[in-house]
Each structure stands twice: as C-alpha cells, then as structure tokens.
Design an enzyme around this catalytic site. Structure first.
Site, PDB file in Angstrom:
ATOM      1  CE  LYS A  87      73.383 -16.080  29.862  1.00  0.00           C
ATOM      2  NZ  LYS A  87      72.643 -16.742  31.100  1.00  0.00           N
ATOM      3  NE  ARG A 132      67.713 -17.602  27.847  1.00  0.00           N
ATOM      4  CZ  ARG A 132      67.923 -16.454  28.430  1.00  0.00           C
ATOM      5  NH1 ARG A 132      68.324 -16.526  27.590  1.00  0.00           N
ATOM      6  NH2 ARG A 132      68.527 -16.820  29.946  1.00  0.00           N
ATOM      7  NE  ARG A 149      70.024 -11.397  38.308  1.00  0.00           N
ATOM      8  CZ  ARG A 149      70.554 -11.616  37.024  1.00  0.00           C
ATOM      9  NH1 ARG A 149      70.791 -11.401  36.714  1.00  0.00           N
ATOM     10  NH2 ARG A 149      69.062 -12.650  36.419  1.00  0.00           N
ATOM     11  NE  ARG A 175      66.598  -9.844  35.488  1.00  0.00           N
ATOM     12  CZ  ARG A 175      67.447 -10.976  34.469  1.00  0.00           C
ATOM     13  NH1 ARG A 175      69.007  -9.753  34.509  1.00  0.00           N
ATOM     14  NH2 ARG A 175      67.639 -12.005  34.348  1.00  0.00           N
ATOM     15  NE  ARG A 205      65.651 -16.589  35.035  1.00  0.00           N
ATOM     16  CZ  ARG A 205      66.611 -16.254  35.277  1.00  0.00           C
ATOM     17  NH1 ARG A 205      65.901 -15.291  37.263  1.00  0.00           N
ATOM     18  NH2 ARG A 205      67.068 -15.516  35.065  1.00  0.00           N
TER      19      ARG A 205
HETATM   20  P1  B4P Z   1      74.516 -12.052  35.548  1.00  0.00           P
HETATM   21  O1  B4P Z   1      75.855 -12.271  34.286  1.00  0.00           O
HETATM   22  O2  B4P Z   1      73.272 -11.504  35.674  1.00  0.00           O
HETATM   23  O3  B4P Z   1      73.296 -13.933  34.472  1.00  0.00           O
HETATM   24  P2  B4P Z   1      72.952 -14.003  33.662  1.00  0.00           P
HETATM   25  O4  B4P Z   1      73.808 -15.078  33.216  1.00  0.00           O
HETATM   26  O5  B4P Z   1      73.869 -12.999  32.189  1.00  0.00           O
HETATM   27  O6  B4P Z   1      72.245 -14.054  33.184  1.00  0.00           O
HETATM   28  P3  B4P Z   1      69.786 -14.475  33.090  1.00  0.00           P
HETATM   29  O7  B4P Z   1      69.939 -15.930  32.232  1.00  0.00           O
HETATM   30  O8  B4P Z   1      69.425 -14.238  34.043  1.00  0.00           O
HETATM   31  O9  B4P Z   1      69.285 -13.503  32.029  1.00  0.00           O
HETATM   32  P4  B4P Z   1      69.077 -12.996  30.050  1.00  0.00           P
HETATM   33  O10 B4P Z   1      68.347 -11.965  30.143  1.00  0.00           O
HETATM   34  O11 B4P Z   1      69.741 -13.512  29.458  1.00  0.00           O
HETATM   35  O12 B4P Z   1      74.881 -12.891  37.217  1.00  0.00           O
HETATM   36  C1  B4P Z   1      74.139 -13.289  37.792  1.00  0.00           C
HETATM   37  C2  B4P Z   1      74.129 -12.602  39.130  1.00  0.00           C
HETATM   38  O13 B4P Z   1      75.176 -13.577  39.423  1.00  0.00           O
HETATM   39  C3  B4P Z   1      74.133 -11.289  39.461  1.00  0.00           C
HETATM   40  O14 B4P Z   1      74.023 -11.213  40.641  1.00  0.00           O
HETATM   41  C4  B4P Z   1      75.981 -11.217  39.229  1.00  0.00           C
HETATM   42  O15 B4P Z   1      76.588 -10.090  40.087  1.00  0.00           O
HETATM   43  C5  B4P Z   1      76.355 -12.555  39.969  1.00  0.00           C
HETATM   44  N1  B4P Z   1      77.747 -13.140  39.538  1.00  0.00           N
HETATM   45  C6  B4P Z   1      78.027 -13.415  38.366  1.00  0.00           C
HETATM   46  N2  B4P Z   1      79.419 -13.353  38.452  1.00  0.00           N
HETATM   47  C7  B4P Z   1      80.029 -14.114  39.031  1.00  0.00           C
HETATM   48  C8  B4P Z   1      80.373 -14.755  40.322  1.00  0.00           C
HETATM   49  N3  B4P Z   1      81.906 -15.068  39.317  1.00  0.00           N
HETATM   50  N4  B4P Z   1      80.792 -15.210  41.711  1.00  0.00           N
HETATM   51  C9  B4P Z   1      79.277 -14.756  41.797  1.00  0.00           C
HETATM   52  N5  B4P Z   1      78.709 -14.195  41.650  1.00  0.00           N
HETATM   53  C10 B4P Z   1      78.315 -13.856  40.530  1.00  0.00           C
HETATM   54  O16 B4P Z   1      67.128 -13.597  30.134  1.00  0.00           O
HETATM   55  C11 B4P Z   1      66.660 -13.952  30.979  1.00  0.00           C
HETATM   56  C12 B4P Z   1      64.589 -13.931  30.503  1.00  0.00           C
HETATM   57  O17 B4P Z   1      65.153 -13.710  29.752  1.00  0.00           O
HETATM   58  C13 B4P Z   1      64.637 -15.549  30.553  1.00  0.00           C
HETATM   59  O18 B4P Z   1      64.855 -16.427  31.333  1.00  0.00           O
HETATM   60  C14 B4P Z   1      64.377 -15.588  29.054  1.00  0.00           C
HETATM   61  O19 B4P Z   1      62.033 -15.614  30.003  1.00  0.00           O
HETATM   62  C15 B4P Z   1      63.756 -14.307  28.540  1.00  0.00           C
HETATM   63  N6  B4P Z   1      64.901 -14.670  27.066  1.00  0.00           N
HETATM   64  C16 B4P Z   1      66.360 -13.498  27.408  1.00  0.00           C
HETATM   65  N7  B4P Z   1      67.171 -13.905  26.760  1.00  0.00           N
HETATM   66  C17 B4P Z   1      65.730 -15.297  25.757  1.00  0.00           C
HETATM   67  C18 B4P Z   1      65.836 -15.973  24.001  1.00  0.00           C
HETATM   68  N8  B4P Z   1      66.702 -15.452  23.573  1.00  0.00           N
HETATM   69  N9  B4P Z   1      64.660 -16.663  23.954  1.00  0.00           N
HETATM   70  C19 B4P Z   1      63.775 -16.783  24.481  1.00  0.00           C
HETATM   71  N10 B4P Z   1      63.612 -15.856  26.125  1.00  0.00           N
HETATM   72  C20 B4P Z   1      64.323 -15.380  25.934  1.00  0.00           C
END
Ligand code: B4P
Length: 191
Positions: free
Chosen positions: A14, A89, A128, A134, A146
């Site tokens: 995302k 979420r 990552r 993190r 998670r």
């Molecule tokens: P990202 O792109 O960083 O992943 P994400 O889906 O955004 O991450 P996440 O769910 O962890 O984060 P959030 O901050 O929302 O990609 C992950 C990795 O994959 C990276 O290293 C990237 O380089 C790699 N990658 C990406 N695309 C790729 C591809 N095509 N091929 C190979 N590798 C690839 O949430 C973090 C925490 O915050 C949650 O657990 C929760 O505790 C809290 N939180 C956030 N929002 C909340 C909400 N609305 N309600 C309650 N808690 C919340």
C-alpha cells in the site's frame, strides 16, 4: 473529487504504490501508519500509547485513528481527492469515514484491494525489518500477529464496500511497476 482507498494486508504494498499514485494523480496521501509513526517520532502522548499497541502487532483504537483522519481531512480543504492508505481498517472506521466524507459532500470513489499470499507478505516484512528500524517488523511473531489482526478485523472492511460495488481486486505480486499499471488502469476507467 476522486477518493481512493488502497486496501490490503500488512506488507501488501500500500505504502509503496501510494507514493507513485499521489505523484501521478495529485491526490492527498493520508496514511494512518505514517501519521502514527510521526506521533511516535515526536514522542507525543498519543504516539507513546499507540507504540505499545503497534509493537504487539495490534490495531490502535478506532477513536484515535478516526480523530487523526478527521483532522487531516479538515486540514486539506483544497485537496483534489484523497488516497486513504491503511485506513479504514475496521468496519467502525469505514462507517466513520463515510460520515466524514458526507459532511464534505463527497464519498469513496473506489477501493482497490491488493491480493498477496501470506508467504510473500511475511517474506517482504522480514526483509523490510532488516533495515527499516520499525519495531513492528522486527520479528516474525509480530508480523504474524499483524496478519491475524487483519483477518480478524480488517477483511470486513472490504465486505462493507462490496455492498456498494466499490471493490476491485488487484494482483499484488509481481514487479512494483506491473502492479502500478494495473492500479492505474482501474483508476483511469473511472476518472
Ligand atoms: P509497504 O508498501 O510498506 O506495505 P504496507 O502495505 O503499506 O504496510 P503496513 O500494513 O505494514 O503498514 P501501516 O503503516 O499501514 O510494503 C512492505 C514491504 O514490501 C516494503 O519493504 C516494500 O519495499 C515491499 N514491497 C512492496 N511492493 C513489493 C513488490 N511488488 N514486490 C516485492 N516487494 C514489495 O501499518 C502499521 C501499523 O500501524 C499497523 O499494524 C497498526 O498497528 C497501526 N495502524 C495503521 N493504521 C491503522 C488503523 N487505521 N487502525 C488501527 N491501527 C492502525
């Protein structure tokens, strides 16, 4: 206004895709994960409380994230549209978001849901964790917690938007560029 939800499990890409999408479509990026990490970095009371929950791989309470998003929407009255990343979420967050957008006489245009296998998610997040600093990526147990939290509380959000025919599934495995192209195809279809 064009308002997009980029949806998917932790590590589905995302954040990665959001960076490219905001540049191409001039949308305001609202990532609750980024907002929470900024509160933690600034050592605010909210950030210190949120960190305890995030370090266990659990979700921060609804009222906290809804409050943050409400403030962020109000702070951007001239936005052409919003890209919601990692929000909503839970079903309660989805209902609250609809009400907030309703007040601004707008609504969600589409939810694009990234589909990635559990093995691939774990592989990406472990990798990552080697460099991100993190604390929620540091070990596989937290990463699995998670993903469990996602199945327990977050998949219902897609069902919520399905009743309004707003959900499109995107294959989230492949190169970042290939996935980006698929996302853009869907967006270009409706704007
Ligand atoms: P990202 O792109 O960083 O992943 P994400 O889906 O955004 O991450 P996440 O769910 O962890 O984060 P959030 O901050 O929302 O990609 C992950 C990795 O994959 C990276 O290293 C990237 O380089 C790699 N990658 C990406 N695309 C790729 C591809 N095509 N091929 C190979 N590798 C690839 O949430 C973090 C925490 O915050 C949650 O657990 C929760 O505790 C809290 N939180 C956030 N929002 C909340 C909400 N609305 N309600 C309650 N808690 C919340």
């Amino acid at each position: 206004m064009f308002n997009l939800i980029l949806f998917g499990p932790p590590g589905s890409g995302k954040g990665t895709q959001s960076e490219k999408l905001i540049a191409k479509y001039n949308l305001k990026h609202l990532s609750t994960g980024d907002l929470l990490r900024s509160e933690i970095a600034n050592q605010t009371a909210l950030g210190l409380e949120a960190k305890k929950v995030m370090d266990k791989g659990e979700l921060v309470p609804d009222e906290v994230v809804i409050g943050m998003i409400s403030t962020a929407i109000d702070q951007n009255p001239d936005a052409k549209g919003f890209l919601f990343d990692g929000f909503p979420r839970t079903s309660a967050q989805a209902e609250a978001l609809d009400k907030l957008l309703d007040l601004k006489k707008t609504s969600i245009s589409i939810m694009l849901a990234l589909d990635v296998s559990e093995n691939e998610l774990i592989k990406r997040l472990v990798k990552r964790g080697e460099t991100s600093g993190r604390s929620d990526d540091v070990n596989e147990d937290i990463i699995r917690a998670r993903i469990t939290e996602y199945h327990k509380k977050t998949t219902a959000v897609a069902d919520y938007y399905k009743q309004f025919d707003k959900v499109v599934l995107i294959k989230g495995e492949g190169s970042v560029e290939e996935i980006f192209d698929q996302i853009c195809l869907q967006i270009d279809n409706i704007i």
